[in-house]
Design an enzyme around this catalytic site. Structure first.
Site, PDB file in Angstrom:
ATOM      1  N   GLU A 196     -21.983  13.800 -13.593  1.00 53.06           N
ATOM      2  CA  GLU A 196     -21.757  12.322 -13.279  1.00 53.06           C
ATOM      3  C   GLU A 196     -21.707  11.538 -14.322  1.00 53.06           C
ATOM      4  OE1 GLU A 196     -19.455  11.579 -10.675  1.00 53.06           O
ATOM      5  OE2 GLU A 196     -19.783  13.393  -9.261  1.00 53.06           O
TER       6      GLU A 196
ATOM      7  N   TRP B  80     -18.765  11.215 -16.889  1.00 53.88           N
ATOM      8  CA  TRP B  80     -18.500  10.854 -16.239  1.00 53.88           C
ATOM      9  C   TRP B  80     -18.689   8.835 -16.748  1.00 53.88           C
ATOM     10  CZ3 TRP B  80     -12.770  11.232 -15.424  1.00 53.88           C
ATOM     11  CH2 TRP B  80     -12.328  10.043 -15.073  1.00 53.88           C
TER      12      TRP B  80
ATOM     13  N   TRP C  80       4.393  -3.053  -7.830  1.00 48.65           N
ATOM     14  CA  TRP C  80       3.352  -2.847  -7.202  1.00 48.65           C
ATOM     15  C   TRP C  80       3.130  -4.307  -5.308  1.00 48.65           C
ATOM     16  CZ3 TRP C  80      -0.500   0.008  -7.110  1.00 48.65           C
ATOM     17  CH2 TRP C  80      -1.073   0.826  -8.435  1.00 48.65           C
TER      18      TRP C  80
ATOM     19  N   ASN D 209     -19.484   8.064  -3.698  1.00 46.12           N
ATOM     20  CA  ASN D 209     -18.187   8.061  -4.194  1.00 46.12           C
ATOM     21  C   ASN D 209     -16.974   8.734  -3.590  1.00 46.12           C
ATOM     22  OD1 ASN D 209     -17.459   8.342  -6.759  1.00 46.12           O
ATOM     23  ND2 ASN D 209     -16.711  10.525  -6.982  1.00 46.12           N
TER      24      ASN D 209
ATOM     25  N   TRP E  49      -4.445  -2.036  -8.343  1.00 44.07           N
ATOM     26  CA  TRP E  49      -5.449  -1.519  -8.023  1.00 44.07           C
ATOM     27  C   TRP E  49      -6.907  -2.665  -8.469  1.00 44.07           C
ATOM     28  CZ3 TRP E  49      -7.293  -2.282 -13.005  1.00 44.07           C
ATOM     29  CH2 TRP E  49      -7.409  -2.031 -14.120  1.00 44.07           C
TER      30      TRP E  49
ATOM     31  N   TRP F 246     -10.620   2.882 -10.963  1.00 43.45           N
ATOM     32  CA  TRP F 246     -10.190   2.497 -10.105  1.00 43.45           C
ATOM     33  C   TRP F 246      -8.710   2.892 -10.527  1.00 43.45           C
ATOM     34  CZ3 TRP F 246      -8.635   0.374  -5.561  1.00 43.45           C
ATOM     35  CH2 TRP F 246      -9.375  -0.313  -5.313  1.00 43.45           C
TER      36      TRP F 246
END
Length: 475
Positions: free
Chosen positions: A274, A277, A305, A340, A358, A381
């Site tokens: 993590e 990331w 969208w 998360n 997003w 996102w």
């Protein structure tokens, strides 16, 4: 007076700590008195100006830092280069030290300050410390930035990391006029919406160290097993401390590596991925700065969208009719944070069930998260939406009912944040719209009145999303 030593400016930014701060350690080693400075830059564009929850946190973090500096932190508000230029005039400082930043606007600030210092004959030095590796330090064999996480993290871990630095001894501070932190009005008053933040968080370096130690002692061993659970609290909750630099990533990495579990433990490896990331997202934004607001994958520029203020507001308010989504969104509003797993569920619901861009979700997170980080926010996102690096496949659409049953099996998380459903039986709480009329009546629930009906049926939302993604895929 001629033999007085000239001050050295330590320009604090998102490195609000004394320990393991290479810039501060270097500044403290010079002969002159230290002038610690934090600047609230009013010139920051929209996507770089602080959201409401982050402003609340910053107030507490600056209070803590000032206390650690014996009340010597200088606060100024305005355009960064102009403020530093005035401070150089006022103090005759001979050097500026700061931690290197990597976001587009922050890099532009550094360039402006570097030019200012060059024109004035003042030393300007950037120091690493915000990341384990600078964003350009890890690349593929072809010299390109990684766009897939697993090979990136394998390469990043092979780098040599320096030792964690102790806090320097600081006893000689220069003087300058400082703003009053209260005048910045970083915290809300009328209305005061921050009660949940006060109950949940304590900003500052000492609180960050305690949080790290508590996580290692109590949660690290089972982190791999529990990391997705919503009915308990397996998260480290270190993200806001890391974002504001109250802890360095090296401090976290080193502490976890040296924990009793050892480097080979699954909990440690899972947690450190993590942290990896976070590094991965930072290097993505560094190399692809447009991804702060635009898709990484070009084909998503034409994605169909939807624009629906009503649906967006229902999602923001936790009134979608899907309990796991609503619980997470209400937790976010109350505490400035959510786990998360919950972030993935609500992001998938917004971008796929509702087909809302997003960017709208990222904007809401930016304003409401205490750990709002530009690189993490945009990359995460885009990962869920399918438009980013190493993105989830377009056909991966989280089923909020199954996610709820798996990660909150007894409904404890839902009952905590959606109390109007607390009397429902476990078998009904994940999808009250599928419960019998008698079960709803026994629990005192009137769908559409005391709790909303789903704003879209799951199978319809899923199919609409797949149809939209097929247009992009085949476009």
């Amino acid at each position: 007076m001629a033999d007085e030593k000239r001050p050295v400016i330590m320009w604090f930014r998102r490195d609000l700590r004394l320990s393991d701060n290479p810039a501060l350690s270097a500044a403290a080693k010079t002969d002159g008195p230290l002038l610690p400075v934090f600047i609230l830059d009013d010139d920051a564009p929209g996507h770089f100006s602080l959201g409401g929850a982050s402003r609340w946190w910053l107030h507490g973090s600056l209070e803590s830092l000032d206390k650690s500096l014996d009340g010597s932190l200088i606060l100024r508000r305005g355009k960064t280069a102009e403020i530093l230029n005035k401070l150089l005039d006022e103090t005759d400082a001979c050097a500026i030290h700061t931690a290197a930043a990597y976001e587009p606007y922050e890099r532009a600030l550094e360039e402006a300050v570097e030019k200012l210092c060059k024109d004035r004959g003042v030393e300007f030095t950037r120091h690493e410390g915000r990341l384990l590796n600078s964003p350009d330090a890890v690349s593929t064999n072809d010299g390109d930035p990684y766009q897939v996480f697993t090979p990136y993290w394998k390469a990043a871990k092979r780098k040599h990391f320096r030792d964690v630095l102790r806090a320097p001894s600081l006893n000689d501070f220069a003087k300058a006029r400082s703003d009053d932190l209260g005048d910045w009005k970083l915290r809300p008053t009328k209305p005061d919406w921050a009660g949940g933040l006060r109950e949940t968080w304590t900003p500052g370096e000492e609180a960050a160290k305690k949080a790290l130690a508590g996580f290692i002692d109590n949660k690290l061993l089972d982190y791999e097993k529990d990391r997705g659970r919503l009915d308990c609290d397996p998260s480290s909750r270190l993200s806001p401390h890391l974002h504001f630099g109250e802890l360095s990533p090296l401090q976290v990495y080193s502490a976890v590596r040296h924990a009793d579990e050892g480097a080979s433990g699954k909990g440690a490896e899972s947690f450190l991925s993590e942290l990896g990331w976070r590094e991965f997202c930072a290097q993505l934004l560094f190399h692809f700065p447009h991804t702060a607001t635009e898709p990484l994958k070009d084909q998503f520029k034409d994605f169909p969208w939807r624009q629906s203020k009503a649906d967006l507001k229902a999602w923001q308010n936790g009134e979608t009719g899907y309990p796991i989504v609503d619980a997470a969104m209400r937790q976010l509003w109350e505490t400035g944070w959510m786990p998360n797993r919950a972030r993935m569920v609500v992001a998938s619901f917004l971008t796929k069930h509702l087909l809302i861009p997003w960017q709208d979700g990222a904007d809401w997170f930016w304003d409401t998260l205490v750990d709002a980080d530009l690189a993490n926010n945009a990359s995460n996102w885009q990962w869920v939406a399918g438009s980013g690096a190493d993105a989830a496949p377009y056909f991966r659409i989280f089923n909020p009912i199954l996610q709820s049953e798996k990660f909150d099996p007894d409904g404890d998380y839902i009952r905590r944040w959606v109390p109007e459903l607390k009397k429902l039986k476990n078998k009904d709480i994940h999808a009250p719209f599928e419960a019998s009329a008698s079960s709803l009546s026994e629990a005192g629930i009137d769908l559409g009145s005391t709790y909303p009906k789903p704003i879209i049926e799951h199978s319809k939302g899923r199919q609409r999303s797949l149809d939209a993604y097929e247009k992009v895929k085949n476009g």
